[in-house]
Design an enzyme around this catalytic site. Structure first.
Site, PDB file in Angstrom:
ATOM      1  N   GLU A  65      42.933   6.132  35.177  1.00 60.39           N
ATOM      2  CA  GLU A  65      43.490   7.478  35.135  1.00 60.39           C
ATOM      3  C   GLU A  65      42.414   8.504  34.808  1.00 60.39           C
ATOM      4  O   GLU A  65      41.478   8.212  34.069  1.00 60.39           O
ATOM      5  CB  GLU A  65      44.598   7.539  34.071  1.00 60.39           C
ATOM      6  CG  GLU A  65      45.732   6.583  34.388  1.00 60.39           C
ATOM      7  CD  GLU A  65      46.829   6.549  33.339  1.00 60.39           C
ATOM      8  OE1 GLU A  65      47.863   5.947  33.613  1.00 60.39           O
ATOM      9  OE2 GLU A  65      46.654   7.114  32.251  1.00 60.39           O
ATOM     10  N   CYS A  78      38.474  14.805  32.799  1.00 59.03           N
ATOM     11  CA  CYS A  78      38.307  13.698  31.864  1.00 59.03           C
ATOM     12  C   CYS A  78      38.356  12.406  32.678  1.00 59.03           C
ATOM     13  O   CYS A  78      39.357  12.143  33.353  1.00 59.03           O
ATOM     14  CB  CYS A  78      39.448  13.761  30.842  1.00 59.03           C
ATOM     15  SG  CYS A  78      39.546  12.344  29.775  1.00 59.03           S
ATOM     16  N   CYS A  85      40.641  -1.378  28.040  1.00 53.93           N
ATOM     17  CA  CYS A  85      39.578  -1.289  27.026  1.00 53.93           C
ATOM     18  C   CYS A  85      39.714  -2.490  26.093  1.00 53.93           C
ATOM     19  O   CYS A  85      40.823  -2.823  25.682  1.00 53.93           O
ATOM     20  CB  CYS A  85      39.704   0.015  26.235  1.00 53.93           C
ATOM     21  SG  CYS A  85      38.404   0.195  24.981  1.00 53.93           S
ATOM     22  N   CYS A  89      41.947  -0.058  19.718  1.00 50.19           N
ATOM     23  CA  CYS A  89      42.230   0.894  18.638  1.00 50.19           C
ATOM     24  C   CYS A  89      43.748   1.007  18.478  1.00 50.19           C
ATOM     25  O   CYS A  89      44.477   1.074  19.474  1.00 50.19           O
ATOM     26  CB  CYS A  89      41.613   2.260  18.942  1.00 50.19           C
ATOM     27  SG  CYS A  89      39.825   2.164  19.139  1.00 50.19           S
ATOM     28  N   CYS A  92      45.973   3.779  20.269  1.00 50.85           N
ATOM     29  CA  CYS A  92      45.637   4.106  21.657  1.00 50.85           C
ATOM     30  C   CYS A  92      46.414   3.250  22.649  1.00 50.85           C
ATOM     31  O   CYS A  92      46.454   2.020  22.529  1.00 50.85           O
ATOM     32  CB  CYS A  92      44.135   3.902  21.841  1.00 50.85           C
ATOM     33  SG  CYS A  92      43.596   4.027  23.540  1.00 50.85           S
ATOM     34  N   GLY A 134      38.722   3.498  28.316  1.00 54.70           N
ATOM     35  CA  GLY A 134      37.508   2.717  28.064  1.00 54.70           C
ATOM     36  C   GLY A 134      36.515   3.363  27.122  1.00 54.70           C
ATOM     37  O   GLY A 134      36.603   4.548  26.812  1.00 54.70           O
ATOM     38  N   GLU A 135      35.607   2.520  26.648  1.00 55.22           N
ATOM     39  CA  GLU A 135      34.502   2.960  25.776  1.00 55.22           C
ATOM     40  C   GLU A 135      33.247   3.032  26.650  1.00 55.22           C
ATOM     41  O   GLU A 135      32.721   2.007  27.097  1.00 55.22           O
ATOM     42  CB  GLU A 135      34.346   1.949  24.626  1.00 55.22           C
ATOM     43  CG  GLU A 135      33.022   1.968  23.911  1.00 55.22           C
ATOM     44  CD  GLU A 135      32.651   3.318  23.280  1.00 55.22           C
ATOM     45  OE1 GLU A 135      33.445   3.859  22.506  1.00 55.22           O
ATOM     46  OE2 GLU A 135      31.545   3.819  23.598  1.00 55.22           O
ATOM     47  N   SER A 166      31.883  10.305  25.171  1.00 56.86           N
ATOM     48  CA  SER A 166      32.623  10.122  23.926  1.00 56.86           C
ATOM     49  C   SER A 166      32.652   8.644  23.542  1.00 56.86           C
ATOM     50  O   SER A 166      32.939   7.789  24.366  1.00 56.86           O
ATOM     51  CB  SER A 166      34.053  10.630  24.118  1.00 56.86           C
ATOM     52  OG  SER A 166      34.823  10.322  22.983  1.00 56.86           O
ATOM     53  N   SER A 189      34.551   9.762  18.217  1.00 59.29           N
ATOM     54  CA  SER A 189      35.931   9.686  17.738  1.00 59.29           C
ATOM     55  C   SER A 189      35.888   9.142  16.317  1.00 59.29           C
ATOM     56  O   SER A 189      35.666   7.953  16.117  1.00 59.29           O
ATOM     57  CB  SER A 189      36.752   8.752  18.634  1.00 59.29           C
ATOM     58  OG  SER A 189      36.796   9.265  19.937  1.00 59.29           O
ATOM     59  N   LEU A 190      36.071  10.000  15.355  1.00 59.03           N
ATOM     60  CA  LEU A 190      35.904   9.609  13.950  1.00 59.03           C
ATOM     61  C   LEU A 190      37.249   9.138  13.380  1.00 59.03           C
ATOM     62  O   LEU A 190      37.375   8.022  12.931  1.00 59.03           O
ATOM     63  CB  LEU A 190      35.354  10.811  13.168  1.00 59.03           C
ATOM     64  CG  LEU A 190      34.832  10.493  11.777  1.00 59.03           C
ATOM     65  CD1 LEU A 190      33.620   9.587  11.836  1.00 59.03           C
ATOM     66  CD2 LEU A 190      34.483  11.783  11.032  1.00 59.03           C
ATOM     67  N   HIS A 191      38.207  10.028  13.385  1.00 59.11           N
ATOM     68  CA  HIS A 191      39.598   9.753  12.996  1.00 59.11           C
ATOM     69  C   HIS A 191      39.806   9.419  11.522  1.00 59.11           C
ATOM     70  O   HIS A 191      40.924   9.454  11.034  1.00 59.11           O
ATOM     71  CB  HIS A 191      40.233   8.674  13.868  1.00 59.11           C
ATOM     72  CG  HIS A 191      40.133   8.965  15.340  1.00 59.11           C
ATOM     73  ND1 HIS A 191      40.111  10.236  15.854  1.00 59.11           N
ATOM     74  CD2 HIS A 191      40.012   8.135  16.418  1.00 59.11           C
ATOM     75  CE1 HIS A 191      39.996  10.192  17.171  1.00 59.11           C
ATOM     76  NE2 HIS A 191      39.920   8.940  17.538  1.00 59.11           N
ATOM     77  N   ASN A 265      50.003  12.271  19.486  1.00 55.52           N
ATOM     78  CA  ASN A 265      51.170  12.310  20.371  1.00 55.52           C
ATOM     79  C   ASN A 265      51.790  10.922  20.431  1.00 55.52           C
ATOM     80  O   ASN A 265      51.102   9.972  20.802  1.00 55.52           O
ATOM     81  CB  ASN A 265      50.748  12.709  21.788  1.00 55.52           C
ATOM     82  CG  ASN A 265      50.230  14.112  21.810  1.00 55.52           C
ATOM     83  OD1 ASN A 265      50.942  15.057  21.513  1.00 55.52           O
ATOM     84  ND2 ASN A 265      48.948  14.251  22.124  1.00 55.52           N
ATOM     85  N   CYS A 308      46.450  13.305  24.392  1.00 52.77           N
ATOM     86  CA  CYS A 308      45.711  12.351  23.590  1.00 52.77           C
ATOM     87  C   CYS A 308      46.604  11.211  23.123  1.00 52.77           C
ATOM     88  O   CYS A 308      47.669  11.428  22.570  1.00 52.77           O
ATOM     89  CB  CYS A 308      45.152  13.069  22.375  1.00 52.77           C
ATOM     90  SG  CYS A 308      44.135  11.993  21.407  1.00 52.77           S
TER      91      CYS A 308
HETATM   92  S1  SF4 Z   1      40.451   4.839  21.742  1.00 56.94           S
HETATM   93 FE1  SF4 Z   1      38.844   4.497  23.265  1.00 56.94          FE
HETATM   94  S2  SF4 Z   1      37.703   2.721  22.446  1.00 56.94           S
HETATM   95 FE2  SF4 Z   1      39.666   2.750  21.367  1.00 56.94          FE
HETATM   96  S3  SF4 Z   1      41.012   1.391  22.574  1.00 56.94           S
HETATM   97 FE3  SF4 Z   1      41.326   3.500  23.313  1.00 56.94          FE
HETATM   98  S4  SF4 Z   1      39.951   3.667  25.061  1.00 56.94           S
HETATM   99 FE4  SF4 Z   1      39.241   1.917  23.843  1.00 56.94          FE
END
Ligand code: SF4
Length: 318
Positions: A65, A78, A85, A89, A92, A134-135, A166, A189-191, A265, A308
């Protein structure tokens, strides 16, 4: 038997394309022409709400996507770097759905090229963010090859400073990016700025504690002369207290940076909830005098699951 060697031209860099042309007895120019024309369309459909999410089918029945976000004079795309991934996380949707494979550089670049083909000739995509599925640092080489196409004057010709990569904080990738391509923008992405909380949200963070992440962020800022963007997803009763804001203010001290706050969200199947407005305001107000720059982002495309935390795979799409 057919001994023909098949080459996927879509995955070749400009240099590789020129070498191929030379190897076939053609001129350098032919390689450049091939590079310009070879990246071709995938199937796609889209859903519209100001923000446009596009779901791309890729060759092996997987999908990825991308999200197009208009914002005044900016038009940001984006893009995804992986199908799924592996990092899982907890907040996510991508993490919930597991990992399929890395995208090729051509598949990454196609997200730009095919999105652009849906726009009228006057409309330009001004910014690219690698915040989709993905990362990016887990697919470093293909991401960089795609960025070569995005920045090359024979490709999309987008300035490197309009491209943001990112990461959830893979510090090897941060150092590598700082050394190899400091012209790109970096978002982390700290969070949470508390290790225990961050480790629960981002399991891979156990390998990259905050003290080390901070050093890598400082290194990137020094090398590049750019500010680091820290993305902070506010989740109800997880990381939205004043203690969390205090930890964040301490963490960013001495790092040239800006902070993007985003409210969570809800996604189907997730245990997390959107934070209360009042707590979001208190969090932001605590940080204002203590952070060099801070933005509270409005979520875009919530109703089409493009915001997000809502993409079937995503990093931090806004
Ligand atoms: S936030 Fe990013 S690194 Fe973490 S699972 Fe989702 S896509 Fe992967």
């Amino acid at each position: 038997m057919n001994n023909t060697l098949k080459i996927n031209l879509k995955n070749m860099s400009l240099d590789e394309m020129i070498s191929l042309a030379n190897g076939l007895g053609k001129k350098r120019y032919t390689g450049r022409q091939l590079y310009k024309w070879i990246i071709v369309a995938l199937n796609n459909f889209k859903s519209v709400d100001g923000t446009i999410k596009t779901v791309w089918e890729i060759d092996d029945n997987n999908y990825i996507e991308s999200v197009l976000i208009p914002d005044n004079d900016r038009l940001t795309l984006c893009v995804s770097s992986q199908a799924g991934c592996p990092l899982g996380c907890s907040f996510c949707a991508t993490g919930l759905n597991g990992f399929r494979r890395n995208l090729s550089s051509g598949e990454i670049y196609d997200q730009y090229l095919l999105t652009k083909s849906t726009l009228d000739s006057q409309t330009r995509i001004t910014n690219i963010v690698f915040m989709g599925m993905g990362e990016p640092f887990l697919n470093y080489d293909n991401v960089m090859k795609a960025i070569e196409a995005l920045t090359n004057e024979l490709g999309a010709s987008i300035s490197a400073k309009k491209i943001t990569v990112s990461t959830v904080g893979l510090i090897d990738g941060i150092y590598r990016l700082a050394d190899e391509l400091p012209g790109l923008k970096l978002a982390i992405s700290l969070h949470s700025a508390i290790d225990d909380i961050r480790n629960k949200l981002i399991p891979i963070a156990k390998k990259f504690p905050l003290a080390k992440l901070k050093e890598s962020a400082k290194y990137y800022a020094e090398k590049s002369g750019n500010r680091v963007s820290f993305e902070y997803l506010l989740i109800k009763n997880i990381n939205d207290s004043l203690d969390d804001a205090r930890a964040l203010a301490n963490f960013i001290r001495a790092i040239p940076c800006k902070i993007n706050l985003i409210t969570y969200n809800p996604v189907e199947g997730s245990k997390f909830q959107r934070p209360d407005e009042q707590k979001v305001s208190a969090f932001r107000d605590y940080l204002y005098p203590r952070a060099p720059a801070i933005t509270l982002r409005k979520s875009r495309g919530v109703d089409i699951s493009a915001a997000c935390g809502q993409l079937a795979g995503h990093h931090n799409p806004k």
